[in-house]
Structures are given as structure tokens and as C-alpha cells.
Design a protein around this motif. Structure first.
Motif, PDB file in Angstrom:
ATOM      1  N   ILE A 125       2.506  -4.746   5.487  1.00  0.00           N
ATOM      2  CA  ILE A 125       1.602  -4.073   4.552  1.00  0.00           C
ATOM      3  C   ILE A 125       0.538  -5.039   4.039  1.00  0.00           C
ATOM      4  CG2 ILE A 125       1.482  -2.996   2.273  1.00  0.00           C
ATOM      5  CD1 ILE A 125       4.138  -1.649   2.862  1.00  0.00           C
ATOM      6  N   VAL A 126       0.916  -6.275   3.759  1.00  0.00           N
ATOM      7  CA  VAL A 126      -0.049  -7.269   3.280  1.00  0.00           C
ATOM      8  C   VAL A 126      -1.168  -7.467   4.301  1.00  0.00           C
ATOM      9  CG1 VAL A 126      -0.372  -9.722   2.761  1.00  0.00           C
ATOM     10  CG2 VAL A 126       1.545  -8.471   1.753  1.00  0.00           C
ATOM     11  N   GLU A 127      -0.813  -7.576   5.573  1.00  0.00           N
ATOM     12  CA  GLU A 127      -1.819  -7.771   6.616  1.00  0.00           C
ATOM     13  C   GLU A 127      -2.705  -6.537   6.773  1.00  0.00           C
ATOM     14  OE1 GLU A 127      -2.577 -10.562   8.272  1.00  0.00           O
ATOM     15  OE2 GLU A 127      -1.113 -11.491   6.921  1.00  0.00           O
ATOM     16  N   MET A 128      -2.113  -5.355   6.686  1.00  0.00           N
ATOM     17  CA  MET A 128      -2.895  -4.128   6.847  1.00  0.00           C
ATOM     18  C   MET A 128      -3.809  -3.894   5.647  1.00  0.00           C
ATOM     19  SD  MET A 128      -0.174  -1.503   8.624  1.00  0.00           S
ATOM     20  CE  MET A 128      -1.455  -0.354   9.126  1.00  0.00           C
ATOM     21  N   GLU A 129      -3.389  -4.345   4.486  1.00  0.00           N
ATOM     22  CA  GLU A 129      -4.236  -4.206   3.299  1.00  0.00           C
ATOM     23  C   GLU A 129      -5.480  -5.075   3.424  1.00  0.00           C
ATOM     24  OE1 GLU A 129      -3.672  -4.122  -1.538  1.00  0.00           O
ATOM     25  OE2 GLU A 129      -2.696  -5.703  -0.378  1.00  0.00           O
ATOM     26  N   LYS A 130      -5.348  -6.222   4.073  1.00  0.00           N
ATOM     27  CA  LYS A 130      -6.512  -7.081   4.296  1.00  0.00           C
ATOM     28  C   LYS A 130      -7.531  -6.382   5.196  1.00  0.00           C
ATOM     29  CE  LYS A 130      -3.937 -11.439   3.856  1.00  0.00           C
ATOM     30  NZ  LYS A 130      -3.455 -12.652   4.579  1.00  0.00           N
ATOM     31  N   GLU A 131      -7.036  -5.626   6.179  1.00  0.00           N
ATOM     32  CA  GLU A 131      -7.929  -4.909   7.090  1.00  0.00           C
ATOM     33  C   GLU A 131      -8.664  -3.777   6.377  1.00  0.00           C
ATOM     34  OE1 GLU A 131      -5.617  -3.428  10.290  1.00  0.00           O
ATOM     35  OE2 GLU A 131      -4.876  -5.393  10.930  1.00  0.00           O
ATOM     36  N   ASN A 132      -7.970  -3.107   5.474  1.00  0.00           N
ATOM     37  CA  ASN A 132      -8.548  -1.948   4.788  1.00  0.00           C
ATOM     38  C   ASN A 132      -8.079  -1.926   3.342  1.00  0.00           C
ATOM     39  OD1 ASN A 132      -9.538   0.489   3.923  1.00  0.00           O
ATOM     40  ND2 ASN A 132      -8.632   1.708   5.573  1.00  0.00           N
ATOM     41  N   PRO A 133      -8.810  -2.600   2.443  1.00  0.00           N
ATOM     42  CA  PRO A 133      -8.390  -2.682   1.036  1.00  0.00           C
ATOM     43  C   PRO A 133      -8.351  -1.323   0.338  1.00  0.00           C
ATOM     44  CG  PRO A 133     -10.066  -4.331   1.552  1.00  0.00           C
ATOM     45  CD  PRO A 133     -10.015  -3.400   2.709  1.00  0.00           C
ATOM     46  N   GLN A 134      -9.048  -0.321   0.889  1.00  0.00           N
ATOM     47  CA  GLN A 134      -9.092   0.996   0.254  1.00  0.00           C
ATOM     48  C   GLN A 134      -7.891   1.867   0.625  1.00  0.00           C
ATOM     49  OE1 GLN A 134     -11.515   1.424  -1.961  1.00  0.00           O
ATOM     50  NE2 GLN A 134     -12.210  -0.626  -1.381  1.00  0.00           N
ATOM     51  N   ALA A 135      -7.101   1.411   1.574  1.00  0.00           N
ATOM     52  CA  ALA A 135      -5.978   2.227   2.039  1.00  0.00           C
ATOM     53  C   ALA A 135      -4.878   2.300   0.987  1.00  0.00           C
ATOM     54  CB  ALA A 135      -5.420   1.662   3.342  1.00  0.00           C
ATOM     55  N   VAL A 136      -4.128   3.384   1.056  1.00  0.00           N
ATOM     56  CA  VAL A 136      -2.966   3.586   0.189  1.00  0.00           C
ATOM     57  C   VAL A 136      -1.728   3.598   1.074  1.00  0.00           C
ATOM     58  CG1 VAL A 136      -1.815   5.175  -1.398  1.00  0.00           C
ATOM     59  CG2 VAL A 136      -4.303   4.909  -1.480  1.00  0.00           C
ATOM     60  N   PHE A 137      -0.662   2.953   0.616  1.00  0.00           N
ATOM     61  CA  PHE A 137       0.577   2.895   1.386  1.00  0.00           C
ATOM     62  C   PHE A 137       1.637   3.745   0.698  1.00  0.00           C
ATOM     63  CE2 PHE A 137      -1.871  -0.812   2.450  1.00  0.00           C
ATOM     64  CZ  PHE A 137      -1.747  -0.886   3.828  1.00  0.00           C
ATOM     65  N   VAL A 138       2.353   4.511   1.499  1.00  0.00           N
ATOM     66  CA  VAL A 138       3.325   5.455   0.940  1.00  0.00           C
ATOM     67  C   VAL A 138       4.577   5.485   1.808  1.00  0.00           C
ATOM     68  CG1 VAL A 138       1.508   6.939  -0.033  1.00  0.00           C
ATOM     69  CG2 VAL A 138       2.416   7.421   2.255  1.00  0.00           C
ATOM     70  N   PHE A 139       5.652   6.018   1.226  1.00  0.00           N
ATOM     71  CA  PHE A 139       6.815   6.431   2.003  1.00  0.00           C
ATOM     72  C   PHE A 139       6.702   7.940   2.217  1.00  0.00           C
ATOM     73  CE2 PHE A 139       8.943   2.651   0.016  1.00  0.00           C
ATOM     74  CZ  PHE A 139       9.197   1.971   1.203  1.00  0.00           C
ATOM     75  N   LEU A 140       6.566   8.355   3.470  1.00  0.00           N
ATOM     76  CA  LEU A 140       6.642   9.772   3.794  1.00  0.00           C
ATOM     77  C   LEU A 140       8.117  10.156   3.789  1.00  0.00           C
ATOM     78  CD1 LEU A 140       4.170   9.789   6.829  1.00  0.00           C
ATOM     79  CD2 LEU A 140       3.641  10.285   4.439  1.00  0.00           C
ATOM     80  N   MET A 141       8.447  11.253   3.105  1.00  0.00           N
ATOM     81  CA  MET A 141       9.852  11.604   2.931  1.00  0.00           C
ATOM     82  C   MET A 141      10.059  13.092   3.175  1.00  0.00           C
ATOM     83  SD  MET A 141      10.407   9.353  -0.567  1.00  0.00           S
ATOM     84  CE  MET A 141      12.175   9.247  -0.485  1.00  0.00           C
ATOM     85  N   GLN A 142      11.165  13.403   3.832  1.00  0.00           N
ATOM     86  CA  GLN A 142      11.521  14.802   4.046  1.00  0.00           C
ATOM     87  C   GLN A 142      13.035  14.947   4.056  1.00  0.00           C
ATOM     88  OE1 GLN A 142      10.235  16.719   7.719  1.00  0.00           O
ATOM     89  NE2 GLN A 142      10.164  18.695   6.687  1.00  0.00           N
ATOM     90  N   GLU A 143      13.506  15.920   3.288  1.00  0.00           N
ATOM     91  CA  GLU A 143      14.927  16.248   3.279  1.00  0.00           C
ATOM     92  C   GLU A 143      15.213  17.234   4.408  1.00  0.00           C
ATOM     93  OE1 GLU A 143      16.811  14.747   1.006  1.00  0.00           O
ATOM     94  OE2 GLU A 143      15.115  13.883  -0.099  1.00  0.00           O
ATOM     95  N   ALA A 144      16.420  17.175   4.936  1.00  0.00           N
ATOM     96  CA  ALA A 144      16.844  18.105   5.982  1.00  0.00           C
ATOM     97  C   ALA A 144      18.336  18.363   5.812  1.00  0.00           C
ATOM     98  CB  ALA A 144      16.542  17.542   7.367  1.00  0.00           C
TER      99      ALA A 144
END
Length: 446
Positions: free
Chosen positions: A267-286
Motif C-alpha cells: 500500500i505504501v508503494e501504491m500510494e506513492k504512485e497515486n496519492p489521491q487513491a483510497v485503500f479499502v477492504f472489500l467485504m462480503q458475507e455469504a
């Protein structure tokens, strides 16, 4: 003596029938498609022979005519203006003519039924086939002329594979359409001028699906909303997905999300590429309703703005690289896996010049003169461990392939929901199959 009498009777009956028929000669049989390769089916001997038999049968039953042994051959036109507007007859027999034209639904409705373009009854029409049949006497006068509009709609698919966007009938489906059309046209008691045909879409030929599933039972899956139900080994299976949600990954401050070191560095490396990006956990119950098992899928992802002008308001959601995706059962880890996108597989070939019904290799039929093959590319590829066994799931737009320990065990058909299934290995537990189905059709892969 009995044999002699029987033989004589059959010969006599044959003579009577022959004299009761009026011979009719094939005249101009022309066809064109402004939509796709449908008319190429006439190059298939099985299709043309079957149509000749069906037409001959209906001509005799409805009009007392017979084609005899005369074959029917359609001329494939390149321009609709090439259709003959008048025909001459220099023979002593009546002559039969036929014209076929397939139109894209939007073009046909706009041209002939513009006031019905927004009518709900017209929704789902994929193409329109115009069938015209005429019979002409030897004095060039027409004794019969009638046409029929066939509106082709898509029904639920029963096959597996990649469908065409401009071909809506298999070879057998086309033969059945032609048989029904001439039956209606030649029946003076049937006054229909339009019919609607719902057809299961044909699929392209390939080297990894159609041949492998031909002799294996197919299991229908009933999916509605977030529920799917099917029968297997005499039992009913019922599974459910909940609505997807997300949890933001906070990278700084006192509420910073605690992350595994490997995921944190990604995530640290990807944030450097795109500081405007938001990081999330996609979650789904089943849930496996029958076994009362609850699951949770967790996928870390990056959400960023879309620079595409075509869909500029839709964000891009990208699963993060690495072995950081999980399927949990309560607090137990059921599966851990990586997700790769747009994976080209040069060993899997798609053959756009062949059509099939999607479940039987004997239905493969050529639809053009080319021999081009296209490499298959998946949307997503999941690879990891489930219950300590190696697994992978190939997510295509129209199907899912599931592998366990490098063996393909299940093939699922359906775009957004599972609709049908083939189980290659009957020894795999149904519980594991259900877990893999829940993974294959989670809402983030749609």
C-alpha cells in the motif's frame, strides 16, 4: 400369398399418391443478413437437406405439391437490392421462390415500427427474420404469396462458453425456425403474420470447454437475487450472498489500520504512485444455508478516479497484488489467495468461425470461411490455498473454471449469477463446491 398381396397393395398406394401430387420446381431462393453470419448455415449440408425435407413435407400436406428430388440451394446476397423483384416461369411446372432477410432489431423496428421502439413488448428482440414464399404458375402468374416476420428473442442459456453478439441461433435452432416458418406460411388456416421465437444463444467453438463437457451431466442452478439453489446427489443445496460493503484502510493517525507487514508495504508503494487513491477492504458475507455455515470474504483494494471520458463518473476498483485475500468461516481461515487481472492463456483457444449449442461438440458448425483462433483471456485469476489444498478460479465474463490441485473439477456458466454447472470430479465434497461457488460469484468480480 400374404406377402404378395401386401407388396401389391404398397405399390398400388405409392402409384396413387404419386399421381395425386403436383410437381413444383425450385425457383429463386435468395437470402441475406444485415446483422451477422446466420445465412452461412445454408452452406451446411445437414441444414439444407433438412430444410428441403421439411419444405417438401409441408408443400404436400398443405398444398398438394411435391419437390420430388429437386434440391434447394440458397444464393447468399451481399446487398438487399439484389433481391429479385420479379420472376419468370418458362417451365410447364409451377415454381416456388423464397426470400430470407435478417435485420438487426433496432434497424428493423426503426424502419417499420417506429412508434413501437419504446414499447416494452419489443424489449429483448435481438434480430428480425423476414421470410417470404411465393408459388408461380407456368403463365408467370402468382398463385400464392405470403410473408412472415420472425422476432428472435434471447431465452435463458443452456450452454457454456462465449456467445456471439450477432448470431442468435445454433444450426439446429435455425433449422427449427425455418421448419416452423414454412409450416405457418403454407397453412391457410393460420393467419399469423408475426411470430416470436425465444432461442438459447449459441456459443463460439473452443478447445477447452465444449469437447470436455459433451458427455457429462449438466446441473441447472436456480439463481434469484442473492440466492442460488440446485440439486446434487439427491439433495437440495442453497447458498446466499449478502450485499457487498467496504471498510476504509486508514494509513495515518491514531486510528491507523493495523496491517500485515507485506500488505502495508504494498500500500505504501501504491500510494506513492497515486496519492489521491483510497485503500479499502472489500467485504462480503455469504452463507451455506443447508449447513448453517457463515463466511466472510475480504479483499484489499485500491479505489481511484477514472480518467476515461466515457465512464468518468465511475471509480476504478483494483484488487491489490499479493497473497492478501481471505475467505473466513467465523474466525477460521478457509482460503487465502492472490488475484491477478486480465490473464492471457495461449493454450486456450476460441474459434469465432464455429458455432455450437454450448453443450454438445457434435453441434459445432462453421459460420464463415475463416480459420482464425483467439487466445482466451480471463478477467480475474484467483490462486491460493483452500482447506490446505491448492486451488485456482478462472473468472471469465460468461463462465468460471475451478481447479483443485491442478485438476479442473467444476465449470460454472453464468455472467453475474451461477446458472448451470458441470462437475468433472464427482468425489469432491458438495461443501467445498459451495465454498468455491461463493468465491467465484462474489459481487466484486462482476
Amino acid at each position: 400369398m400374404q406377402k404378395t398381396i401386401f407388396t401389391f397393395y404398397m405399390v398400388f398406394l405409392s402409384v396413387v399418391i404419386t399421381h395425386a401430387q403436383t410437381m413444383v420446381q425450385p425457383g429463386s431462393f435468395q437470402c441475406i443478413s444485415l446483422h451477422g453470419p446466420l445465412m452461412y448455415y445454408w452452406n451446411n449440408p445437414t441444414v439444407s437437406t433438412q430444410f428441403t425435407q421439411d419444405l417438401n413435407q409441408q408443400l404436400f400436406a398443405k398444398k398438394g405439391y411435391s419437390l420430388g428430388t429437386n434440391p434447394i440451394r440458397f444464393s447468399l446476397l451481399k446487398n438487399i437490392k439484389e433481391f429479385n423483384t420479379s420472376n419468370s416461369n418458362t417451365t410447364s411446372f409451377p415454381i416456388i421462390h423464397m426470400k430470407l432477410a435478417e435485420y438487426p432489431a433496432s434497424l428493423y423496428l426503426k424502419q417499420f415500427y417506429p412508434d413501437q421502439l419504446n414499447d416494452s413488448s419489443q424489449q429483448g428482440i435481438q434480430s428480425v427474420l423476414l421470410v417470404e414464399l411465393s408459388i408461380q404458375n407456368n403463365n408467370a402468374a402468382e398463385v400464392f404469396n405470403r410473408s412472415l416476420e420472425v422476432f428472435i428473442k434471447k431465452s435463458n442459456s443452456i450452454g457454456f462458453g462465449i456467445p456471439f453478439n450477432n448470431l442468435h441461433l445454433s444450426a439446429k435452432g435455425f433449422s427449427e425456425l425455418m421448419k416452423k416458418s414454412v409450416e405457418i406460411i403454407l397453412d391457410s388456416n393460420n393467419l399469423n403474420e408475426q411470430i416470436e421465437l425465444k432461442a438459447s444463444p449459441p456459443t463460439m467453438g473452443d478447445n477447452f470447454i465444449i469437447g470436455a463437457i459433451t458427455n457429462i451431466p449438466k446441473i441447472a442452478i436456480e439463481s434469484k437475487g442473492l440466492f442460488s439453489k440446485y440439486a446434487h446427489n439427491g439433495k437440495t443445496e442453497l447458498i446466499r450472498w449478502d450485499e457487498q460493503r467496504y471498510q476504509e484502510i486508514i494509513l495515518k493517525g491514531k486510528n491507523k489500520t493495523i496491517l500485515p507487514p507485506g500488505l502495508s508495504s504494498i500500500i505504501v508503494e501504491m500510494e506513492k504512485e497515486n496519492p489521491q487513491a483510497v485503500f479499502v477492504f472489500l467485504m462480503q458475507e455469504a452463507r451455506n444455508i443447508v449447513l448453517n455455515r457463515n463466511y466472510q470474504l475480504v479483499i484489499p483494494a485500491r479505489v481511484s478516479g477514472n480518467t476515461s471520458s466515457r465512464i468518468s463518473n465511475m471509480p476504478i476498483v483494483e484488487p491489490l497484488e499479493g497473497n492478501n485475500n481471505f475467505l473466513f468461516n467465523e474466525k477460521d481461515t478457509i482460503a487465502q489467495f492472490t488475484i491477478e487481472t486480465d490473464q492471457l492463456d495461449s493454450t486456450k483457444k476460441i474459434y469465432p468461425y464455429l458455432s455450437s449449442n454450448g453443450f454438445d461438440s457434435s453441434s459445432l458448425t462453421r459460420i464463415n470461411d475463416l480459420d482464425n483462433a483467439v487466445n482466451f483471456s480471463s478477467l480475474y485469476l484467483l490462486k491460493g490455498k483452500i482447506h490446505n489444498q491448492s486451488f485456482s478460479i478462472v473468472v471469465g465474463a460468461f463462465f468460471r473454471e475451478i481447479y483443485l490441485n491442478n485438476e479442473r473439477i467444476v465449470l460454472l456458466g453464468g455472467m453475474e449469477q451461477p446458472e448451470r454447472m458441470v462437475i468433472f470430479n464427482p468425489n469432491i465434497s458438495t461443501e467445498l463446491i459451495n465454498e468455491l461457488i461463493l468465491l467465484s460469484y462474489n459481487r466484486f468480480f462482476q
